[in-house]
Design a protein around this motif. Structure first.
Motif, PDB file in Angstrom:
ATOM      1  N   LEU A  29       0.811  -1.217   0.000  1.00 47.74           N
ATOM      2  CA  LEU A  29       0.000   0.000   0.000  1.00 47.74           C
ATOM      3  C   LEU A  29       0.841   1.262   0.000  1.00 47.74           C
ATOM      4  CD1 LEU A  29      -2.971  -0.743   2.422  1.00 47.74           C
ATOM      5  CD2 LEU A  29      -3.028  -0.504  -0.044  1.00 47.74           C
ATOM      6  N   THR A  62      -3.281  -0.796  -4.385  1.00 50.95           N
ATOM      7  CA  THR A  62      -3.280   0.653  -4.173  1.00 50.95           C
ATOM      8  C   THR A  62      -3.888   1.369  -5.361  1.00 50.95           C
ATOM      9  OG1 THR A  62      -1.125   0.240  -3.222  1.00 50.95           O
ATOM     10  CG2 THR A  62      -1.822   2.526  -3.346  1.00 50.95           C
ATOM     11  N   GLU A  63      -3.478   0.948  -6.567  1.00 47.25           N
ATOM     12  CA  GLU A  63      -4.012   1.592  -7.767  1.00 47.25           C
ATOM     13  C   GLU A  63      -5.526   1.387  -7.857  1.00 47.25           C
ATOM     14  OE1 GLU A  63      -3.165   3.663  -9.935  1.00 47.25           O
ATOM     15  OE2 GLU A  63      -0.993   3.760  -9.839  1.00 47.25           O
ATOM     16  N   LEU A  93      -7.589   0.744  -5.413  1.00 51.78           N
ATOM     17  CA  LEU A  93      -8.255   1.509  -4.359  1.00 51.78           C
ATOM     18  C   LEU A  93      -8.401   2.964  -4.774  1.00 51.78           C
ATOM     19  CD1 LEU A  93      -6.621   0.191  -1.084  1.00 51.78           C
ATOM     20  CD2 LEU A  93      -9.055   0.342  -1.529  1.00 51.78           C
ATOM     21  N   SER A  94      -7.313   3.543  -5.308  1.00 59.03           N
ATOM     22  CA  SER A  94      -7.363   4.962  -5.634  1.00 59.03           C
ATOM     23  C   SER A  94      -8.176   5.209  -6.903  1.00 59.03           C
ATOM     24  CB  SER A  94      -5.961   5.554  -5.762  1.00 59.03           C
ATOM     25  OG  SER A  94      -5.299   5.005  -6.857  1.00 59.03           O
ATOM     26  N   SER A  95      -8.457   4.159  -7.676  1.00 59.43           N
ATOM     27  CA  SER A  95      -9.332   4.311  -8.839  1.00 59.43           C
ATOM     28  C   SER A  95     -10.759   3.906  -8.510  1.00 59.43           C
ATOM     29  CB  SER A  95      -8.849   3.452 -10.006  1.00 59.43           C
ATOM     30  OG  SER A  95      -7.483   3.575 -10.195  1.00 59.43           O
ATOM     31  N   PHE A  96     -11.003   3.479  -7.261  1.00 52.19           N
ATOM     32  CA  PHE A  96     -12.322   3.011  -6.822  1.00 52.19           C
ATOM     33  C   PHE A  96     -12.836   1.890  -7.721  1.00 52.19           C
ATOM     34  CE2 PHE A  96     -11.670   7.185  -5.184  1.00 52.19           C
ATOM     35  CZ  PHE A  96     -12.007   7.018  -3.854  1.00 52.19           C
ATOM     36  N   ASP A  97     -11.877   1.070  -8.180  1.00 52.00           N
ATOM     37  CA  ASP A  97     -12.218  -0.024  -9.074  1.00 52.00           C
ATOM     38  C   ASP A  97     -12.446  -1.274  -8.234  1.00 52.00           C
ATOM     39  OD1 ASP A  97     -12.523  -1.752 -11.125  1.00 52.00           O
ATOM     40  OD2 ASP A  97     -10.507  -1.508 -11.957  1.00 52.00           O
ATOM     41  N   TYR A  98     -13.584  -1.316  -7.520  1.00 55.27           N
ATOM     42  CA  TYR A  98     -13.809  -2.398  -6.566  1.00 55.27           C
ATOM     43  C   TYR A  98     -14.034  -3.737  -7.246  1.00 55.27           C
ATOM     44  CZ  TYR A  98     -14.185   1.265  -3.057  1.00 55.27           C
ATOM     45  OH  TYR A  98     -13.921   2.322  -2.243  1.00 55.27           O
ATOM     46  N   THR A 100      -7.458   9.157  -1.544  1.00 49.89           N
ATOM     47  CA  THR A 100      -8.552   8.200  -1.587  1.00 49.89           C
ATOM     48  C   THR A 100      -9.426   8.321  -0.352  1.00 49.89           C
ATOM     49  OG1 THR A 100      -7.004   6.754  -2.706  1.00 49.89           O
ATOM     50  CG2 THR A 100      -9.040   5.771  -1.978  1.00 49.89           C
ATOM     51  N   GLN A 103     -14.058  11.693  -9.263  1.00 56.66           N
ATOM     52  CA  GLN A 103     -14.297  10.405  -8.583  1.00 56.66           C
ATOM     53  C   GLN A 103     -15.371  10.551  -7.516  1.00 56.66           C
ATOM     54  OE1 GLN A 103     -10.380   9.428  -7.106  1.00 56.66           O
ATOM     55  NE2 GLN A 103      -9.971   8.012  -8.789  1.00 56.66           N
ATOM     56  N   LYS A 162      -7.877   5.616 -14.107  1.00 58.63           N
ATOM     57  CA  LYS A 162      -8.137   6.040 -12.737  1.00 58.63           C
ATOM     58  C   LYS A 162      -9.628   6.227 -12.476  1.00 58.63           C
ATOM     59  CE  LYS A 162      -5.513   6.299 -10.119  1.00 58.63           C
ATOM     60  NZ  LYS A 162      -4.998   5.116  -9.386  1.00 58.63           N
TER      61      LYS A 162
END
Lengths: 544, 305
Positions: A496, A507-508, A510-515, B78, B101, B303
């Protein structure tokens, strides 16, 4: 003719794994070290001698320390409750005492493997999405995985406790529940309690790690000062963390000794010879009110909002979270495979590093070895062993007190992101834990064979090679293999902060909200953790 | 006996520790009432500087809006988006990417204001003087960074990651393999400046406004670090408002906050200081549509899903 014993086979496999992991880390192939970062590292180290001691900062440090302690106390409280329930249900003997041999316990034991394999920090990130940064998030993030670990250990303790008294009670017609509570639980109590103390020590470290997601406490302050590169403040928080960890470890060790349970975690329970506690009733008379008082104080101090459990908003956000994570997106799997290999390599290197370092530090850190009057120093001379004793204990404490992601950020001063800095960070943190466990093995080891060797006039070097090493090595290895599983789980948290492996993908995502992709990565993590558990359990079995 | 005394002392000291600090109880321990308007910001700079800036702004908003206003710091970009989604934060100072976002996750959320500089925002590529990297004139020459170590800011930064990565891509510089070692993520712009000045990384990329401000404060050693390229302009930072405030403070609350922000006047000393800390001459209205390009690039880079 060659004879390959199981132990030798596993030794060779281990060695091969380490070499392959080193290659995987890009040794001799890539730029790993970033020597330009040395001046910054130096600034960081120099700051350790003049921490910021202003009143304002000391106040912050104080309340952060109490917050961390309170998270750990409350988290341990819930994990013990969960562990107690889960542990009984996951034990073979519980189902056995109800007559028909059932396979339920196997199912339950398999089910608790899932929450166990997911790191506290990931749980924390999940609950932040639902409850926000309430203290409840921190407590539950500790309670769930630790509850599952406690349940597993409790069930094993219960199953390995001698069953004769239970069976006698059952055969004489006592109801199963009563029989269970009057025979097995009291017998296993000390081992269970001892493990609770160990869990509490772990919770303190976890509470600090959770600061990284913003949950407050010392970890949070440390992370913020590290981000603003304010090393003087950072060291103030570090010292508070050392003191907190040291005090908790000391008082837990003292209490365990007083109550008569000897070692922190016992992987070979059959060999455990716990001494009968003296004046036990008196001890509990003091201990229970203190524990209750501390617990109340901690809950009052952090004031978690329990109404969030059943708030409609929780349901709504949970639903939203689930919808955003489904269906899983498997398109990233081809990239995940090389990263999964990196992650395993990271865990192998980390455990090799910490086992080696722990081994070196454990002997000077044991109180019955080099110290005057100890096994290898019976003449009782020299202040050097005493200095070594304090120094090695201090190093072990510092190593384990600083959370692995913070170590990773420090190592990243002088190394490029990748799996090697992650492995070093994890190795440093686990070295502190492993070294202390090893020192305890040395202290608790049967002294008679060594005394016999000594009496026959064997020189120290031979006592060490033919007496100490063969006696301690199997348990050292067992502990290391056990910690390897923990290292595997922890690779995610150094990832992380940019240390490579699957964590970097995480991390990527999470920060892209790509769940949708995140859930696949987590699934990969889960599979790796089970794989490592399985290999480690097999290797440990061959050592028995 | 000695042992009992020792343990008693230990617990007493622990207790007194708890008791002392309860009087100076931290914000985290206090339940925030429903009626507090909570603001936040992505931690794009030194967290302590942000704390100073936002406590001044909170005071101003509190006086103007006549509601309690609090500032809640978070640990990363985030986390700011998540806290906005969950409702821990009512209004957040987001970057271009994080703003998009956040709005995608909170239906009805609105971009209400930005600084005068944010519609024409730039990234600066900077390099350590000892690295031998020379200033360049146009995008294609970003290839000069090949073979050097390089750091971004935060993973979700618009000026410190998203747009720079896009420009690097256009110049044909690959993130994997073209740099020396893997590209780093310093987490914030101040850290990037510090790391490149110290030479930990040969080069990096920062937000122009933070750079200018630190330059003015005399915090940057131009003998160690220099700007090598200024990127084309793009939309960046803006305030995003959570629609839930309408229930708690009235339907016109977003407009009132917007008006209060517009009203910041450089001729009033206290307000001038706030504007200066933001690095702006004034705040101007903005709207969601301004960030369509950022959203496109965000989707192209991966992103935004």
């Amino acid at each position: 003719m060659t004879v390959i014993t199981p132990a030798l086979k596993w030794g060779l496999i281990g060695l091969a794994a380490i070499v392959l992991s080193l290659l995987q880390a890009g040794l001799f192939r890539q730029d790993l070290f970033n020597l330009n970062g040395v001046p910054l590292l130096w600034r960081f180290i120099v700051a350790s001698v003049h921490p910021d001691l202003s009143t304002e900062l000391l106040q912050t440090t104080f309340s952060a320390t109490v917050t961390t302690l309170a998270y750990a106390v409350c988290g341990t409280f819930f994990s013990v409750i969960l562990g107690m329930i889960g542990g009984v249900l996951a034990s073979e003997v519980w189902w056995l005492s109800f007559g028909q041999p059932s396979r339920c316990w196997l199912l339950i034991r398999a089910a608790i493997a899932v929450p166990r394999a997911i790191h506290e920090l990931i749980w924390g990130l999940f609950f932040v999405n639902i409850w926000g940064l309430d203290p409840l998030t921190a407590i539950v993030a500790i309670a769930i995985p630790f509850g599952a670990i406690t349940a597993k250990v409790f069930s094993e303790i219960l199953d390995e406790t001698p069953r004769t008294p239970l069976l006698i009670l059952l055969n004489s017609g006592v109801s199963p529940l009563t029989a269970f509570f009057y025979s097995l639980l009291p017998q296993a109590f000390l081992n269970l309690l001892s493990y609770v103390f160990y869990r509490f020590e772990c919770s303190i470290r976890s509470a600090a790690v959770l600061g990284i997601i913003g949950a407050g406490g010392l970890g949070y302050e440390i992370f913020l000062s590290l981000q603003s590169l304010r090393y003087e403040q950072l060291w103030t928080f570090f010292y508070a963390l050392f003191i907190l960890n040291g005090l908790v470890d000391l008082s837990s060790a003292w209490l365990r000794r007083r109550l008569g349970c000897s070692s922190r975690i016992d992987l070979n329970l059959q060999q455990n010879k716990s001494k009968t506690p003296q004046k036990a009733a008196q001890n509990y008379f003091i201990l229970i009110p203190i524990a209750l008082f501390l617990l109340t104080l901690c809950f009052w101090y952090i004031n978690p909002d329990f109404s969030k459990f059943w708030a409609p908003r929780t349901q709504q956000l949970f639903g939203q979270f689930v919808r955003s994570a489904l269906p899983p997106d498997f398109s990233g799997v081809p990239q995940l495979i090389p990263q999964a290999i990196e992650t395993v390599s990271m865990s192998v290197l980390a455990i090799a590093f910490s086992a080696f370092g722990g081994l070196l530090l454990a002997f000077p850190a044991a109180n019955n070895f080099f110290l005057p009057g100890g096994l290898l120093n019976q003449q009782g001379n020299g202040s050097l062993p005493q200095i070594m004793f304090l120094l090695s204990r201090a190093v072990l404490l510092i190593c384990r007190a600083i959370p692995a992601p913070i170590w990773a950020l420090v190592v990243l001063f002088v190394m490029f992101p990748g799996i090697l800095p992650g492995a070093i960070a994890l190795g440093l943190h686990n070295l502190g834990i492993l070294g202390r466990l090893m020192a305890e093995v040395i202290e608790n080891q049967d002294q008679r064979p060594l005394a016999a060797l000594k009496a026959q006039g064997a020189p120290n070097s031979l006592i060490f090679l033919y007496g100490v090493l063969p006696l301690t090595m199997p348990r050292f290895l067992a502990y290391s293999l056990y910690r390897w599983e923990v290292c595997m789980r922890e690779t995610v948290i150094v990832g992380l902060v940019g240390a490579g492996g699957l964590g970097r993908s995480l991390t990527e995502q999470l920060s892209s909200f790509d769940y949708q992709a995140l859930i696949v990565t987590l699934g990969g993590f889960l599979m790796l953790t089970f794989l490592v558990d399985w290999v480690s359990a097999n290797a440990r079995r061959s050592l028995r | 006996m000695k042992k009992i005394l020792f343990s008693g002392f230990l617990f007493l000291s622990l207790l007194s520790l708890g008791a002392c600090s309860s009087t100076t109880s931290p914000d985290a321990a206090k339940p925030v009432t429903q009626k507090t308007f909570t603001t936040g910001a992505i931690p794009d700079q030194d967290p302590e500087k942000l704390q100073r800036l936002y406590s001044k702004l909170s005071k101003y908003l509190e006086a103007e809006l006549k509601v309690p206003v609090a500032y809640k710091p978070v640990t990363d970009y985030t986390a700011a988006v998540t806290a906005f989604k969950v409702g821990d934060l009512d209004m957040v100072w987001f970057g271009g990417l994080t703003g998009v976002q956040a709005r995608l996750q909170v239906p009805g959320a609105e971009a209400i204001a930005q600084r005068d500089i944010d519609s024409q925002f730039h990234s600066l590529f900077i390099a350590n003087k000892k690295s031998g990297i020379q200033p360049i004139q146009n995008l294609k020459d970003l290839t000069t960074l090949k073979g050097h170590s390089f750091t971004f800011g935060s993973e979700s930064s618009t000026s410190g990651r998203l747009m720079p990565q896009y420009f690097l891509q256009q110049a044909g510089v690959k993130l994997e393999g073209d740099f020396k070692g893997q590209a780093g993520f310093s987490k914030n712009h101040d850290a990037t400046i510090e790391l490149v000045t110290a030479g930990t990384y040969d080069a990096g990329v920062v937000n122009e406004q933070v750079w200018q401000k630190r330059l003015k404060e005399g915090k940057i050693d131009l003998n160690q670090v220099e700007v090598i390229w200024r990127s084309p302009a793009f939309f960046d930072y803006h305030w995003v408002m959570n629609p839930s405030v309408k229930e708690r403070f009235g339907a016109d609350f977003p407009q009132r906050v917007q008006a209060t922000l517009m009203k910041l006047d450089p001729n009033v000393p206290d307000q001038k200081e706030i504007l200066e800390l933001f690095g702006a001459a004034k705040f101007v209205p903005t709207k969601n549509e301004n960030y369509a390009t950022i959203e496109q690039v965000g989707r192209a880079i991966g992103k935004i899903k």
